[in-house]
Design a protein around this motif. Structure first.
Motif, short mmCIF file in Angstrom:
data_model
loop_
_atom_site.label_atom_id
_atom_site.label_comp_id
_atom_site.label_asym_id
_atom_site.label_seq_id
_atom_site.Cartn_x
_atom_site.Cartn_y
_atom_site.Cartn_z
N GLU A 167 0.82 -1.17 -0.15
CA GLU A 167 0.05 0.00 0.11
C GLU A 167 0.81 1.27 0.14
O GLU A 167 0.74 2.12 -0.72
CB GLU A 167 -0.88 0.00 1.36
CG GLU A 167 -1.87 1.22 1.31
CD GLU A 167 -3.05 1.12 2.55
OE1 GLU A 167 -3.52 2.26 2.71
OE2 GLU A 167 -2.61 0.08 3.26
N ARG A 175 2.88 1.70 -3.51
CA ARG A 175 1.89 2.24 -4.51
C ARG A 175 1.53 3.52 -4.47
O ARG A 175 1.75 4.37 -5.58
CB ARG A 175 0.64 1.02 -4.52
CG ARG A 175 0.76 0.07 -5.16
CD ARG A 175 -0.68 -0.95 -5.21
NE ARG A 175 -1.32 -0.08 -6.21
CZ ARG A 175 -1.37 -0.69 -7.38
NH1 ARG A 175 -0.40 -1.24 -7.90
NH2 ARG A 175 -2.07 -0.12 -8.48
N GLY A 176 1.42 4.13 -3.20
CA GLY A 176 1.23 5.56 -3.07
C GLY A 176 2.45 6.33 -3.39
O GLY A 176 2.36 7.43 -3.79
N TYR A 177 3.54 5.84 -2.98
CA TYR A 177 4.82 6.41 -2.83
C TYR A 177 5.38 6.62 -4.38
O TYR A 177 6.04 7.59 -4.84
CB TYR A 177 5.89 5.46 -2.07
CG TYR A 177 7.14 6.25 -2.02
CD1 TYR A 177 7.76 7.34 -1.51
CD2 TYR A 177 8.26 5.50 -2.81
CE1 TYR A 177 8.78 7.76 -1.28
CE2 TYR A 177 9.83 6.05 -2.82
CZ TYR A 177 9.94 7.28 -1.81
OH TYR A 177 11.22 7.90 -1.71
N ARG A 178 5.01 5.66 -5.23
CA ARG A 178 5.28 5.70 -6.63
C ARG A 178 4.21 5.97 -7.42
O ARG A 178 4.26 6.07 -8.95
CB ARG A 178 5.62 4.23 -6.87
CG ARG A 178 6.87 3.70 -6.64
CD ARG A 178 7.81 2.62 -7.01
NE ARG A 178 9.05 2.38 -6.68
CZ ARG A 178 9.35 1.23 -6.71
NH1 ARG A 178 9.18 0.28 -7.73
NH2 ARG A 178 10.95 0.94 -6.47
N ARG A 179 3.12 6.70 -6.76
CA ARG A 179 1.87 7.33 -7.53
C ARG A 179 1.34 6.42 -8.69
O ARG A 179 0.96 7.04 -9.87
CB ARG A 179 2.41 8.70 -8.18
CG ARG A 179 2.73 9.65 -7.10
CD ARG A 179 3.24 11.06 -7.95
NE ARG A 179 3.52 12.01 -7.07
CZ ARG A 179 4.78 12.12 -6.41
NH1 ARG A 179 5.50 11.25 -6.70
NH2 ARG A 179 4.89 12.89 -5.36
N LEU A 180 1.07 5.01 -8.17
CA LEU A 180 0.38 4.17 -9.28
C LEU A 180 -1.06 4.14 -9.10
O LEU A 180 -1.68 4.23 -7.83
CB LEU A 180 0.84 2.80 -8.72
CG LEU A 180 2.34 2.48 -9.06
CD1 LEU A 180 2.77 1.06 -8.56
CD2 LEU A 180 2.64 2.50 -10.66
N ARG A 181 -1.75 4.24 -10.23
CA ARG A 181 -3.26 4.29 -10.11
C ARG A 181 -3.58 2.95 -9.95
O ARG A 181 -3.17 2.01 -10.10
CB ARG A 181 -3.73 5.02 -11.47
CG ARG A 181 -3.28 6.39 -11.81
CD ARG A 181 -4.07 6.59 -13.18
NE ARG A 181 -3.76 5.93 -14.32
CZ ARG A 181 -2.61 6.22 -14.91
NH1 ARG A 181 -2.03 7.30 -14.68
NH2 ARG A 181 -2.54 5.76 -16.11
N GLU A 197 -3.31 0.23 -12.56
CA GLU A 197 -2.05 -0.03 -12.72
C GLU A 197 -1.37 -1.39 -11.99
O GLU A 197 -1.55 -1.19 -10.78
CB GLU A 197 -0.93 1.15 -12.63
CG GLU A 197 -1.31 2.11 -13.67
CD GLU A 197 -0.18 3.29 -13.55
OE1 GLU A 197 0.31 3.62 -14.55
OE2 GLU A 197 -0.46 4.02 -12.46
N ASP A 206 1.72 -3.73 -10.15
CA ASP A 206 2.63 -3.13 -9.22
C ASP A 206 3.87 -3.11 -10.03
O ASP A 206 4.20 -4.00 -10.92
CB ASP A 206 2.90 -4.24 -7.93
CG ASP A 206 1.73 -4.31 -6.97
OD1 ASP A 206 1.00 -3.34 -6.94
OD2 ASP A 206 2.07 -5.18 -6.49
#
Length: 413
Positions: A251, A254-260, A263, A265
């Motif tokens: 979690e 995914r937020g740290y790498r700005r994944l929608r 998308e 992993d």
């Protein structure tokens, strides 16, 4: 006729006709022997991979965070290219990621590469160099035979200290205690402070050919010139906490790498379970292919039993007539020949099990990369299979014997 009496008569018949019984047993014995040997080798390799190979490489209750998976993936070229475009993990990311871990988790960052080592005693040789930080020795369960591991101060300062594997110590420092001596890696002198106890090998790959230094030491410029890390290991106390840690890290990343949400992993989280997925497919294929040929042997053994039991019926026609004239019923004759066939087949299966286990252990002793482990279910299955083969093969001869006319049978010479 009681079952016990039928078995006694069958064993008596085996003792009387030793040569015929031997050839009757042979087909089933060979089939079961190879079946048990194959299953034992497959089961041994499975335990070897699960408990030793994967366990040592990834660790128990451990997540390894990587740019892409290292184990258990049969990937396409396109997928491999997409993995190469993924962002790397850098040392600066470690503290950010470990900050979101639940309390009580251990972690260790690692970079590794084959590096040339040199001393004044022997020729240069490549070693598996690891630049590490965190609780690396605890997670990997490395115990030392001499010396010590790094202090926190040495890790923070990037001191040129080294903990080496048993094989590295014996090669570079023959007949010497390596602790306190100097080993050069990539031309940089390192002070050996500890020797890891002998680890052995996995599938012929030595686990003692390693040298470990703090990540902040000059070694990380050889293992990871870009400043990235090969993997971040996170170990929990149990399986449940490991699942919680996986979700927390996923979690956060995914937020740290700005994944929608749509998308996938762009990182890999490896555990023992994920690494075993590919092996399970291989294991299933090996089991199917490995048991197919022994099954043919069992079919041949069944046909041998069928043939010999038919001959036995022809040879013992007079005996059958006498038994019927003395009051034996059809079902008694049927049971006698069925039990005799089943006893022969089961005895052959038991001998085959003993030979199969011995063969698997001998093969494992001769070739250590083919470990053997006897599966209890395979012994039960092989015994039942032997009995079933005997019963199926003996049905027709037994029925033929039970249908003989007693008067005609008594006339038979």
């Amino acid at each position: 006729m009681p079952l016990y009496e039928a078995i006694r008569l069958a064993l008596a018949q085996i003792r009387v006709q030793k040569l015929k019984s031997f050839f009757t047993l042979l087909g089933v014995t060979i089939g079961v022997m190879f079946l048990i040997a194959v299953v034992s080798i497959v089961e041994g390799m499975s335990k070897y991979v699960e408990e030793d190979f994967i366990g040592r490489m990834l660790g128990a209750n451990t997540i390894t965070l990587r740019r892409y998976p290292w184990f258990g993936n049969n990937t396409t070229y396109e997928e491999w290219r997409s993995w190469q475009r993924r962002p790397r993990f850098y040392q600066r990311d470690v503290q950010t990621i470990t900050a979101v871990l639940p309390t009580g988790m251990r972690w260790a960052g690692e970079g590794q590469e084959m590096v040339w080592g040199t001393t004044s005693y022997v020729r240069p040789r490549q070693v598996e160099a690891h630049a590490v930080e965190g609780d690396y020795f605890t997670i990997k369960k490395y115990d030392l035979t001499s010396g010590r591991t790094f202090t926190q101060q040495e890790m923070d300062l990037g001191s040129t200290v080294l903990v080496i594997g048993d094989e590295v110590g014996k090669y570079f420092f023959p007949n010497l205690d390596p602790v306190g001596l100097e080993l050069r890696l990539g031309g940089v002198p390192y002070h050996v402070i500890g020797v890891i106890e002998h680890q052995g090998s996995l599938f012929g790959m030595s686990l003692d050919k390693l040298a470990i230094a703090p990540f902040n030491s000059p070694l990380h410029r050889l293992t990871n010139p870009r400043g990235d890390i090969d993997g971040l290991m996170v170990q929990a106390q149990n399986q449940m906490l490991m699942s919680d840690a996986m979700e927390a890290v996923r979690e956060f990343l995914r937020g740290y790498r700005r994944l929608r949400p749509v998308e996938p992993d762009n990182f890999a989280m490896e555990t023992s379970a994920t690494a075993l997925v590919m092996f399970e497919r291989t294991k299933s294929m090996m089991t199917v292919v490995g048991t197919a040929l022994p099954s043919i042997g069992l079919i041949v053994g069944g046909l041998v039993i069928l043939n010999i039991m038919l001959v036995a019926v022809a040879e013992r026609t007079r005996e059958i007539g006498i038994r019927k004239s003395l009051g034996a019923r059809r079902r008694d004759i049927l049971r006698q020949f069925l039990v005799e066939a089943a006893t022969l087949s089961t005895l052959g299966a038991i001998i085959g099990i003993a030979l199969g286990i011995s063969g698997a252990k001998l093969l494992s002793w001769k070739f250590p990369f083919l470990p053997a482990a006897v599966a209890p279910w395979s012994i039960v299955a092989a015994t039942l299979l032997g009995t079933v083969v005997g019963i199926v093969s003996g049905v027709y001869p037994a029925r033929r014997a039970s249908l003989l006319d007693p008067i005609e049978a008594l006339r038979q010479e």
